[in-house]
Design a protein around this motif. Structure first.
Motif, PDB file in Angstrom:
ATOM      1  N   ALA A  20     -12.693  16.741 -47.365  1.00 28.63           N
ATOM      2  CA  ALA A  20     -11.260  16.885 -47.096  1.00 28.63           C
ATOM      3  C   ALA A  20     -10.485  16.941 -48.411  1.00 28.63           C
ATOM      4  O   ALA A  20     -10.858  16.292 -49.402  1.00 28.63           O
ATOM      5  CB  ALA A  20     -10.747  15.720 -46.258  1.00 28.63           C
ATOM      6  N   PHE A  21      -9.404  17.708 -48.400  1.00 28.49           N
ATOM      7  CA  PHE A  21      -8.438  17.731 -49.489  1.00 28.49           C
ATOM      8  C   PHE A  21      -7.214  16.952 -49.029  1.00 28.49           C
ATOM      9  O   PHE A  21      -6.667  17.223 -47.958  1.00 28.49           O
ATOM     10  CB  PHE A  21      -8.079  19.181 -49.828  1.00 28.49           C
ATOM     11  CG  PHE A  21      -6.853  19.347 -50.670  1.00 28.49           C
ATOM     12  CD1 PHE A  21      -6.657  18.597 -51.815  1.00 28.49           C
ATOM     13  CD2 PHE A  21      -5.885  20.281 -50.322  1.00 28.49           C
ATOM     14  CE1 PHE A  21      -5.514  18.760 -52.596  1.00 28.49           C
ATOM     15  CE2 PHE A  21      -4.741  20.463 -51.087  1.00 28.49           C
ATOM     16  CZ  PHE A  21      -4.560  19.688 -52.234  1.00 28.49           C
ATOM     17  N   VAL A  22      -6.813  15.967 -49.824  1.00 28.71           N
ATOM     18  CA  VAL A  22      -5.681  15.115 -49.466  1.00 28.71           C
ATOM     19  C   VAL A  22      -4.551  15.368 -50.468  1.00 28.71           C
ATOM     20  O   VAL A  22      -4.594  14.848 -51.602  1.00 28.71           O
ATOM     21  CB  VAL A  22      -6.076  13.625 -49.465  1.00 28.71           C
ATOM     22  CG1 VAL A  22      -4.909  12.769 -48.974  1.00 28.71           C
ATOM     23  CG2 VAL A  22      -7.303  13.403 -48.584  1.00 28.71           C
TER      24      VAL A  22
ATOM     25  N   LYS B 250      -6.916  18.825 -63.631  1.00 23.72           N
ATOM     26  CA  LYS B 250      -6.226  17.535 -63.708  1.00 23.72           C
ATOM     27  C   LYS B 250      -5.464  17.248 -62.424  1.00 23.72           C
ATOM     28  O   LYS B 250      -5.437  16.123 -61.933  1.00 23.72           O
ATOM     29  CB  LYS B 250      -5.270  17.536 -64.902  1.00 23.72           C
ATOM     30  CG  LYS B 250      -5.952  17.593 -66.247  1.00 23.72           C
ATOM     31  CD  LYS B 250      -4.922  17.661 -67.364  1.00 23.72           C
ATOM     32  CE  LYS B 250      -5.584  17.787 -68.727  1.00 23.72           C
ATOM     33  NZ  LYS B 250      -4.570  17.928 -69.813  1.00 23.72           N
ATOM     34  N   LYS B 251      -4.804  18.276 -61.904  1.00 24.07           N
ATOM     35  CA  LYS B 251      -3.968  18.099 -60.714  1.00 24.07           C
ATOM     36  C   LYS B 251      -4.788  17.668 -59.501  1.00 24.07           C
ATOM     37  O   LYS B 251      -4.375  16.783 -58.736  1.00 24.07           O
ATOM     38  CB  LYS B 251      -3.233  19.420 -60.422  1.00 24.07           C
ATOM     39  CG  LYS B 251      -2.378  19.391 -59.153  1.00 24.07           C
ATOM     40  CD  LYS B 251      -1.522  20.661 -59.040  1.00 24.07           C
ATOM     41  CE  LYS B 251      -2.359  21.902 -58.838  1.00 24.07           C
ATOM     42  NZ  LYS B 251      -1.513  23.109 -58.670  1.00 24.07           N
ATOM     43  N   PHE B 252      -5.932  18.282 -59.343  1.00 27.13           N
ATOM     44  CA  PHE B 252      -6.721  18.032 -58.124  1.00 27.13           C
ATOM     45  C   PHE B 252      -7.770  16.935 -58.288  1.00 27.13           C
ATOM     46  O   PHE B 252      -8.407  16.538 -57.307  1.00 27.13           O
ATOM     47  CB  PHE B 252      -7.414  19.315 -57.663  1.00 27.13           C
ATOM     48  CG  PHE B 252      -6.461  20.379 -57.194  1.00 27.13           C
ATOM     49  CD1 PHE B 252      -5.609  20.139 -56.130  1.00 27.13           C
ATOM     50  CD2 PHE B 252      -6.411  21.626 -57.820  1.00 27.13           C
ATOM     51  CE1 PHE B 252      -4.733  21.126 -55.687  1.00 27.13           C
ATOM     52  CE2 PHE B 252      -5.538  22.605 -57.384  1.00 27.13           C
ATOM     53  CZ  PHE B 252      -4.692  22.354 -56.321  1.00 27.13           C
ATOM     54  N   TYR B 253      -7.942  16.435 -59.510  1.00 24.60           N
ATOM     55  CA  TYR B 253      -8.955  15.399 -59.769  1.00 24.60           C
ATOM     56  C   TYR B 253      -8.681  14.159 -58.917  1.00 24.60           C
ATOM     57  O   TYR B 253      -7.610  13.565 -58.979  1.00 24.60           O
ATOM     58  CB  TYR B 253      -8.932  15.042 -61.252  1.00 24.60           C
ATOM     59  CG  TYR B 253      -9.869  13.946 -61.688  1.00 24.60           C
ATOM     60  CD1 TYR B 253     -11.218  13.959 -61.324  1.00 24.60           C
ATOM     61  CD2 TYR B 253      -9.425  12.901 -62.488  1.00 24.60           C
ATOM     62  CE1 TYR B 253     -12.082  12.967 -61.760  1.00 24.60           C
ATOM     63  CE2 TYR B 253     -10.270  11.894 -62.925  1.00 24.60           C
ATOM     64  CZ  TYR B 253     -11.599  11.931 -62.550  1.00 24.60           C
ATOM     65  OH  TYR B 253     -12.455  10.938 -62.971  1.00 24.60           O
ATOM     66  N   GLY B 254      -9.656  13.774 -58.067  1.00 22.80           N
ATOM     67  CA  GLY B 254      -9.503  12.605 -57.209  1.00 22.80           C
ATOM     68  C   GLY B 254      -8.867  12.876 -55.870  1.00 22.80           C
ATOM     69  O   GLY B 254      -8.674  11.948 -55.076  1.00 22.80           O
ATOM     70  N   SER B 255      -8.520  14.146 -55.582  1.00 21.39           N
ATOM     71  CA  SER B 255      -7.840  14.454 -54.317  1.00 21.39           C
ATOM     72  C   SER B 255      -8.783  14.952 -53.232  1.00 21.39           C
ATOM     73  O   SER B 255      -8.358  15.232 -52.113  1.00 21.39           O
ATOM     74  CB  SER B 255      -6.747  15.504 -54.544  1.00 21.39           C
ATOM     75  OG  SER B 255      -7.314  16.760 -54.909  1.00 21.39           O
ATOM     76  N   VAL B 256     -10.068  15.085 -53.565  1.00 20.85           N
ATOM     77  CA  VAL B 256     -11.066  15.519 -52.581  1.00 20.85           C
ATOM     78  C   VAL B 256     -11.960  14.329 -52.239  1.00 20.85           C
ATOM     79  O   VAL B 256     -12.413  13.599 -53.121  1.00 20.85           O
ATOM     80  CB  VAL B 256     -11.906  16.691 -53.120  1.00 20.85           C
ATOM     81  CG1 VAL B 256     -13.043  17.032 -52.158  1.00 20.85           C
ATOM     82  CG2 VAL B 256     -11.021  17.916 -53.343  1.00 20.85           C
ATOM     83  N   MET B 257     -12.155  14.110 -50.962  1.00 16.58           N
ATOM     84  CA  MET B 257     -13.017  13.016 -50.511  1.00 16.58           C
ATOM     85  C   MET B 257     -13.865  13.496 -49.343  1.00 16.58           C
ATOM     86  O   MET B 257     -13.701  14.632 -48.868  1.00 16.58           O
ATOM     87  CB  MET B 257     -12.184  11.805 -50.107  1.00 16.58           C
ATOM     88  CG  MET B 257     -11.148  12.067 -49.034  1.00 16.58           C
ATOM     89  SD  MET B 257     -10.141  10.632 -48.654  1.00 16.58           S
ATOM     90  CE  MET B 257     -11.343   9.535 -47.924  1.00 16.58           C
TER      91      MET B 257
END
Length: 582
Positions: free
Chosen positions: A343-345, A423-430
Motif C-alpha cells: 500500500a501507498f499511504v 526522499k518524498k516517498f521514503y517510508g510511505s509504502v508498507m
C-alpha cells in the motif's frame, strides 16, 4: 571438537572410533534443543550437520552492521535467496542438490546448510499453538487430531520462554496462549497506521511475540540494540538462533558435544533387530563415506530432509524404509499459506527522518480473529505488517516516480527530480502478509525419485503438492481484508487483486518455509510414523524432533512448538535410557 576420532575400517566406509549415547542429525531448532537438554544431562552427543560451522559473532562470517556500500551489489544476493547479507547458507535451489516435481506440482523446498540451520535468519515469530490447534478435526471434521493437547506441551512452552526469551504481552486470548514475556517494543509509525485501519474493520491487533531479548536474561547473551537486522543473525546473541543459544551453551557448560559439520547423512543404519545403531554420512570436504555409532538416533534435519533419510534407510528389517511400515513417511506434507499486498499511504510522505529501526521484525501483528464456521474456508490466518524507514539497500521495491500518478503529478524524470521523489516517498509504502493454516492431505507428499541422485550419490526427493479450494478461499479472504484495512488507513492499494487464475495470490507451497507433517504423530502405528513422544513406532531408539511429526499446522509459525516438543522428547529419551528401555 569437529570431525575427530576417525579410523579407516575398509575401502568403502570409514569408521568412527567413538561411541555416542545420542547421534543428532541436524542442528536447527529441534536438533539444537535436543543437543542442549541431552548434553546437560551428561550424555555423549554427536551433532551431524550438512553445512559448515557458523557463529554470528565470528568477524569472518558476520554480516550484521555491514553497510550496503560494503557489497559490490549493495547487498543483492547471488547465492543467498534473501540477499547477500541474509544469514542463510542455502535456499530453494542448491547447486548439486536437486529435487524434482511430479506432474504440475510446484513445491519450493528451502534448505539451510549451516550450524543452526534456518534459525539463523528466520523472523523470530515465536507463537504457541493454542488448545484448538491440536484438535482441528473436532472443529471442522478435516484432517486428524493430535494424540496430545495443549496441556501436555504447556510446561515445555513455559520452559522454552524462560530459557530463550520472548517478548510480548498478556492478552488472555484462549487460542493465543500467553507465556512468560519480556517487554514488547513500542509500535512504529507505519504500525500505528495499520492498527488504526485494522481495528476499524474489527481485526484484532496486539504486540508481536518474537524471540528477541529486550531485557537481559543471562550473562552469555546481549540485549537487542534495535538495528533491525535479525535476519543476519545477532553478533551479541540477542535473538534466538540454535547455535548461539542452545549448542554453544551446551558446550560451554561442560557438555560432551562433538560437532560433525559439512557432513551429509545418507541413511540410518540398523542391526539385526531393526534398531538403529548409527548413521552413514558423506564428508563434503573429502567426499568419503563415514560411519558414526550411537545408542539413540535423533533426526532433526527438517521435515522433508528427515523423510528423505528414512526413505533412503532401506534394509532387510525395513524394506520400505526406516519407520515406513505404515507407508506414511513423506505423506501429509503441508506448508503455511501465504500471500502479500502493498500500500501507498500519502499521509506518510515527506516524513521526518529519524531512527525507527526497532527489531528485525514486526512490533504489532494480528492473530486470527474470526470464527471459521461463519466463513467459506475452514482454518484461519494471522497478519504480519511491514514498512517504515528501513536502511535503503539494493533496489527500492518500487519505482518512486510511479507513485506520482496517485497525486496527479508527472511520472518519470531523473537527476534532481528523481532524488526529490525518493526522499518524498521514503517510508510511505508498507505492506501486509497473511500466513495461514492449510489442511494436511495424504495426497500432498514427497518421495524418493528413483531417477536422480545429488552430487554425493544420495537419491533425492520429488514432490507432489497442490493447493485446495480451502486454501484458495482463505487467500481470497486475506486480500479482501488487506484492501479494507488499507482503505481504512487512508492508503492506496498497489497492484491488482489476484483472481482465481492466480490462486488468489497464493505463493507456491514451500515458499513460507513452514513445511511440516511428513512423519506424523499418532497412537496407531498403521496411521502414523511416530508416537506422542516423537519415537518411531518401528524402531524405538529413533526419534524425530523437527516439524515432521506435526499432525497439523496452525495459523502460527511452527518453531516454538518444535522447540517445546524437542525438549519433551529429550526428557523422555533420558528417562528411557535410565530405565534401559532403549
Amino acid at each position: 571438537m569437529q570431525n575427530q576420532f576417525i579410523k579407516t575400517l575398509n575401502m568403502q566406509i570409514i569408521e568412527n572410533e567413538k561411541q555416542y549415547d545420542v547421534v543428532i542429525v541436524g542442528s536447527g531448532a529441534g536438533g539444537g534443543m535436543a543437543t542442549k537438554i541431552l548434553a546437560d544431562a551428561g550424555l555423549k552427543v554427536a551433532v551431524v550437520e550438512a553445512g559448515p560451522f557458523f557463529d554470528p559473532a565470528n568477524p569472518d562470517q558476520q554480516t550484521q552492521l555491514k553497510w550496503p556500500y560494503e557489497s559490490p551489489r549493495r547487498g543483492a544476493g547471488t547465492t543467498r535467496a534473501f540477499g547477500e547479507f541474509d544469514m542463510a547458507y542455502g535456499g530453494w535451489e542448491i547447486d548439486g542438490e536437486p529435487y524434482n516435481q511430479i506432474g504440475e506440482s510446484k513445491f519450493d523446498w528451502f534448505r539451510s546448510r549451516m550450524l543452526g540451520g534456518r534459525t539463523n535468519h528466520w523472523g523470530r515469530i515465536s507463537l504457541r499453538f493454542g488448545p484448538r490447534d491440536f484438535k482441528g478435526k473436532d472443529r471442522d471434521g478435516l484432517g486428524d487430531n493430535w494424540p496430545i493437547g495443549y496441556e501436555d506441551i504447556k510446561p515445555y512452552y513455559d520452559k522454552v520462554d524462560k530459557l530463550i526469551g520472548v517478548f510480548g504481552s498478556k492478552e488472555n486470548m484462549y487460542n493465543e496462549p500467553d507465556g512468560y514475556f519480556l517487554p514488547a517494543p513500542k509500535p512504529r509509525l507505519h504500525e500505528l497506521y495499520y492498527k488504526k485501519g485494522a481495528e476499524k474493520s474489527g481485526v484484532t491487533v496486539i504486540p508481536s511475540r518474537l524471540s528477541i531479548l529486550t531485557k537481559r536474561i543471562n550473562n552469555e547473551r546481549g540485549i537487542c540494540f534495535y538495528c533491525r537486522q535479525c535476519s543476519r543473525s545477532c553478533s551479541v546473541y540477542g535473538d534466538f538462533s540454535a547455535g548461539s543459544c542452545l549448542i554453544f551453551p551446551a558446550q560451554k557448560s561442560g557438555g560432551q558435544v562433538d560437532l560433525y559439520v559439512n557432513s551429509m547423512v545418507r541413511e540410518v543404519e540398523v542391526n539385526e533387530e531393526g534398531k538403529a545403531k548409527g548413521v552413514l554420512y558423506i564428508n563434503k570436504e573429502d567426499r568419503k563415506e563415514y560411519r558414526i555409532r550411537g545408542k539413540v538416533v535423533v533426526l532433526a534435519a527438517s521435515a522433508c530432509s528427515t523423510a528423505r533419510i528414512l526413505l533412503n534407510s532401506k534394509s532387510a528389517q525395513h524394506p520400505n524404509g526406516l519407520g515406513n511400515s505404515s507407508d506414511l513417511v513423506g505423506k501429509y506434507l503441508h506448508d503455511s499459506t501465504g500471500t502479500d499486498r502493498m500500500a501507498f499511504v500519502p499521509e506518510l510522505m515527506n516524513r521526518k527522518r529519524y531512527n525507527e529501526d526497532g527489531v528485525g521484525g514486526m512490533h504489532l501483528y494480528s492473530p486470527w480473529w474470526l470464527d471459521n464456521k461463519k466463513l467459506d474456508f475452514p482454518r484461519g490466518y494471522h497478519i504480519e505488517v511491514w514498512g517504515g524507514l528501513g536502511m535503503p539497500s539494493y533496489g527500492t521495491g518500487f519505482n518512486p516516480n510511479d507513485l506520482n500518478k496517485y497525486l496527479g503529478l508527472k511520472v518519470g524524470g531523473y537527476g534532481n527530480q528523481l532524488r526529490e521523489d525518493v526522499k518524498k516517498f521514503y517510508g510511505s509504502v508498507m505492506g501486509m502478509s497473511g500466513r495461514g493454516e492449510s489442511i494436511a492431505r495424504k495426497e500432498n507428499y514427497c518421495e524418493i525419485d528413483p531417477t536422480t541422485v545429488d552430487e554425493f550419490g544420495i537419491p533425492v526427493l520429488r514432490f507432489n503438492y497442490k493447493w485446495s479450494d480451502y486454501e484458495r478461499k482463505q487467500a481470497r479472504h486475506m486480500h479482501n481484508t488487506f484492501e479494507e484495512i488499507i482503505e481504512n488507513m487512508g492508503g492506496i492499494v498497489l497492484g491488482e487483486k489476484p483472481g482465481a487464475d492466480r490462486d488468489y495470490g497464493l505463493l507456491n507451497p514451500g515458499r513460507i518455509i513452514h513445511e511440516v507433517g511428513t512423519t506424523r504423530m499418532g497412537s496407531d502405528p498403521k496411521k502414523s510414523v511416530v508416537n506422542e513422544f516423537e519415537q518411531l513406532h518401528d524402531a524405538d531408539n529413533v526419534f524425530i524432533v523437527d516439524a515432521g511429526p506435526f499432525v497439523s499446522q496452525a495459523d502460527k509459525n511452527p518453531t516454538w512448538t518444535i522447540l517445546a516438543l524437542s525438549w519433551r522428547t529429550s526428557e523422555f529419551i533420558i528417562q528411557e535410557l535410565k530405565k534401559q528401555n532403549i
